[in-house]
Design an enzyme around this catalytic site. Structure first.
Site, PDB file in Angstrom:
ATOM      1  N   ASP A 361     -40.056 -46.118 -54.833  1.00  0.00           N
ATOM      2  CA  ASP A 361     -38.825 -45.967 -55.104  1.00  0.00           C
ATOM      3  C   ASP A 361     -37.622 -46.041 -53.881  1.00  0.00           C
ATOM      4  O   ASP A 361     -38.189 -45.696 -52.680  1.00  0.00           O
ATOM      5  CB  ASP A 361     -38.600 -44.406 -55.709  1.00  0.00           C
ATOM      6  CG  ASP A 361     -38.976 -44.734 -57.191  1.00  0.00           C
ATOM      7  OD1 ASP A 361     -39.543 -45.493 -57.658  1.00  0.00           O
ATOM      8  OD2 ASP A 361     -38.724 -43.547 -57.904  1.00  0.00           O
ATOM      9  N   HIS A 502     -42.389 -43.698 -52.179  1.00  0.00           N
ATOM     10  CA  HIS A 502     -41.057 -44.008 -51.578  1.00  0.00           C
ATOM     11  C   HIS A 502     -41.383 -44.928 -50.498  1.00  0.00           C
ATOM     12  O   HIS A 502     -41.725 -44.604 -49.441  1.00  0.00           O
ATOM     13  CB  HIS A 502     -40.098 -43.010 -51.149  1.00  0.00           C
ATOM     14  CG  HIS A 502     -39.919 -42.303 -52.523  1.00  0.00           C
ATOM     15  ND1 HIS A 502     -40.833 -41.165 -52.824  1.00  0.00           N
ATOM     16  CD2 HIS A 502     -38.847 -41.984 -53.386  1.00  0.00           C
ATOM     17  CE1 HIS A 502     -39.987 -40.266 -53.963  1.00  0.00           C
ATOM     18  NE2 HIS A 502     -39.111 -41.083 -54.174  1.00  0.00           N
TER      19      HIS A 502
HETATM   20 NI    NI Z   1     -35.353 -41.842 -55.937  1.00  0.00          NI
END
Ligand code: NI
Length: 547
Positions: A361, A502
């Site tokens: 992400d 991430h």
């Molecule tokens: Ni996020």
């Protein structure tokens, strides 16, 4: 003057015999005391006719030179289930971009799995509980298709222990040259430690998919008919026969019988043909030879023979395809593979493989290209949920994601908690991001992931994109130590998990190779979210569950 020694062939469990002029000596299989046969030299008088010679391999020589085969680019698939009521360990090689070979291999695997399920009464479901198989041990294993079956079953990397019907599938790359891959696939079934079947097949696969054949296609009918008289003559000559020529008519033997004897063939790099004649081969004429009879086992059956036909003589016996295989293997050319789709570009059957979806992400960012490199190097797929403002800053890496087949989702423009925005603001966050991705890469995402996982019916009502959440949160953005991150990303996911990471954080990017390797070592196949969901996305205004 010495007779050909007919040596142990490269299959497990076979018996070796050494034929010495006038005396037959039976040597114990697997025994290191088998003397290396003296170099064969043609016998006076019979030499001109004698084209079948011995292999003369020292008993201590490796059975296959496969340890040196460079099969870079071959995709070795792994299944492992530690369910002791239906233990399963399978590995086999696939050639990316060659569906012919993939379908054939998978048909054999799935048939074996279906039979195991029928025996155990347990429906097959993919598992990911391989015993942490390191990257260097995830390939096809040299020697694994020929080693004694008890050894194979005792090796927990290659076979899963258990009491129920056990299925073990192992593979070995025997040769790889030019457009030809030679792979042995061994399928072993056992009930506990009691072996119920053990079968090896050697496939000759043209790498781009033109053919997959077995060695029983190498000889023409005339080649089959020519081989028997030469073999009989050779054996009679060994016995010191004055006139060793085969007396019996070749017409007494059916082609079917000849194929039974002469269907296990292999080429040496010099083009010579090795014929592995199975146990039980004999003819009435040979039975009349005292030395031949003496070489038989107590039940009268004869042990297998290995014969080598020199390249020049072999060519005349070969079919077109046999000659093609002979020529390619003799070329010694490096393995040539077709253009390979990435894992993300392939169909992955998550009913067969243990699938897991890594999701990254908040990017694209400084580390995204590195993550893509690491995914590509390990044939792994992933899904990236992108922030719109970052897409505009890094359009090229978004193009690359799509080119390599990875999935892209919408992660809002700049990461607000959507539940705290107005309807109009929510739509703006998602629409602008969709447009930025469209502008960068020409494709609009079909899913979104709400920042912080914050979603409610009002947010869902603002978009046709279903929300994709996750089942394993690594909390990598809190910068846990490496061991903790690995534990969360590798040990926690079960089959079907969606893992949240991430790619904008240095630690995550740095640990991505170890995360992928750890998951692959458990037997997972890494797929996109859409692949994980079988190609079917959730309906608009719904979410995937959060674990
Ligand atoms: Ni996020």
């Amino acid at each position: 003057m010495t007779a050909p020694s007919v040596s142990r062939l490269g299959r497990a469990g076979h018996w070796a015999i050494g034929l010495v002029v006038g005396v037959a000596v039976v040597a114990l299989a697997g025994c290191t005391s088998i003397a290396a046969a003296p170099e064969w030299s043609p016998r006076a008088g019979a030499a001109a006719e004698l084209v079948v010679t011995d292999t003369s391999a020292p008993a201590s020589a490796p059975e296959q030179p496969s340890a040196t085969v460079d099969a870079t680019g071959i995709d070795v698939r792994l299944l492992y289930s530690a369910n002791t009521a239906a233990p399963l360990a399978a590995r086999w090689g696939e050639i990316p971009g060659n569906p012919t070979f993939t379908e054939l291999s998978r048909a054999r695997v799935t048939t074996a799995i279906t039979e195991q399920s029928a025996l155990s009464g347990i429906p097959y479901t993919p598992a990911a509980d391989a015993p942490d198989i390191a990257p260097e041990n995830r390939g096809c294993v040299p020697g694994s298709t020929t080693r004694p079956v008890a050894e194979l079953l005792a090796d927990t990397t290659l076979s899963a222990p258990g009491t129920g019907p056990r299925l073990t599938i192992s593979c070995e790359i025997l040769a790889a040259a030019g457009t030809l891959l030679v792979e042995a696939l061994r399928i072993t079934t056992a009930s506990g430690d009691q072996v119920t079947s053990d079968q090896s097949t050697v496939y000759y696969a043209e790498t781009s998919g033109a053919f997959v054949i077995t060695s029983d296609t190498f000889l023409t009918d005339d080649g089959l008919r020519a081989l028997l008289p030469r073999l009989v003559q050779s054996l009679k000559a060994d016995d010191g026969a004055f006139d060793p020529a085969m007396q019996q008519s070749i017409d007494d033997f059916t082609l079917e019988q000849l194929r039974t004897w002469f269907s296990h063939l292999a080429f040496a790099p010099d083009g010579s043909l090795t014929v592995n004649v199975p146990a039980g081969f004999t003819t009435p004429e040979l039975d009349a030879l005292a030395a031949w009879r003496a070489g038989a086992a107590a039940d009268g059956s004869h042990p297998p023979l290995t014969l080598t036909v020199p390249a020049a003589d072999a060519t005349a016996l070969l079919s077109d395809q046999g000659r093609q295989v002979q020529a390619v293997l003799a070329s010694g050319a490096p393995l040539a593979l077709p253009p390979a789709p990435t894992r993300a570009q392939e169909q992955t059957d998550c009913a067969l493989f243990a699938c897991v979806a890594l999701t990254f992400d908040d990017g694209p960012g400084d580390y995204t290209a590195q993550v893509l490199d690491d995914l590509d190097a390990r044939r792994a797929a992933a899904t990236f949920f992108l922030q719109g403002y970052r897409v505009a800053q890094n359009p090229d890496v978004v193009v690359r994601m799509l080119a390599e087949g990875h999935e892209i989702g919408n992660h809002s423009w700049n990461h607000p908690d959507l539940t705290k925005l107005t309807d109009e603001q929510i739509r703006d966050q998602l629409d602008r991001t969709g447009q930025a991705i469209q502008d960068a890469a020409g494709v609009r995402p079909t899913t979104f992931r709400p920042p912080y996982g914050a979603v409610d019916p009002r947010v869902l009502a603002q978009t046709e994109l279903p929300a994709i959440l996750w089942t394993v949160d690594t909390n990598d953005w809190r910068l846990p130590d490496d061991a903790t991150l690995l534990d969360r990303a590798v040990a926690q996911p079960g089959v079907g998990a969606i893992v949240l990471l991430h790619d904008v954080h240095e630690n995550t990017a740095r640990m991505t190779p170890a995360i992928i390797d750890g998951l692959l070592g458990r037997g997972f196949t890494l797929v996109t979210v859409q692949q994980l969901l079988g190609g079917t996305l959730p309906a608009p205004h719904t979410t995937t569950s959060r674990g």
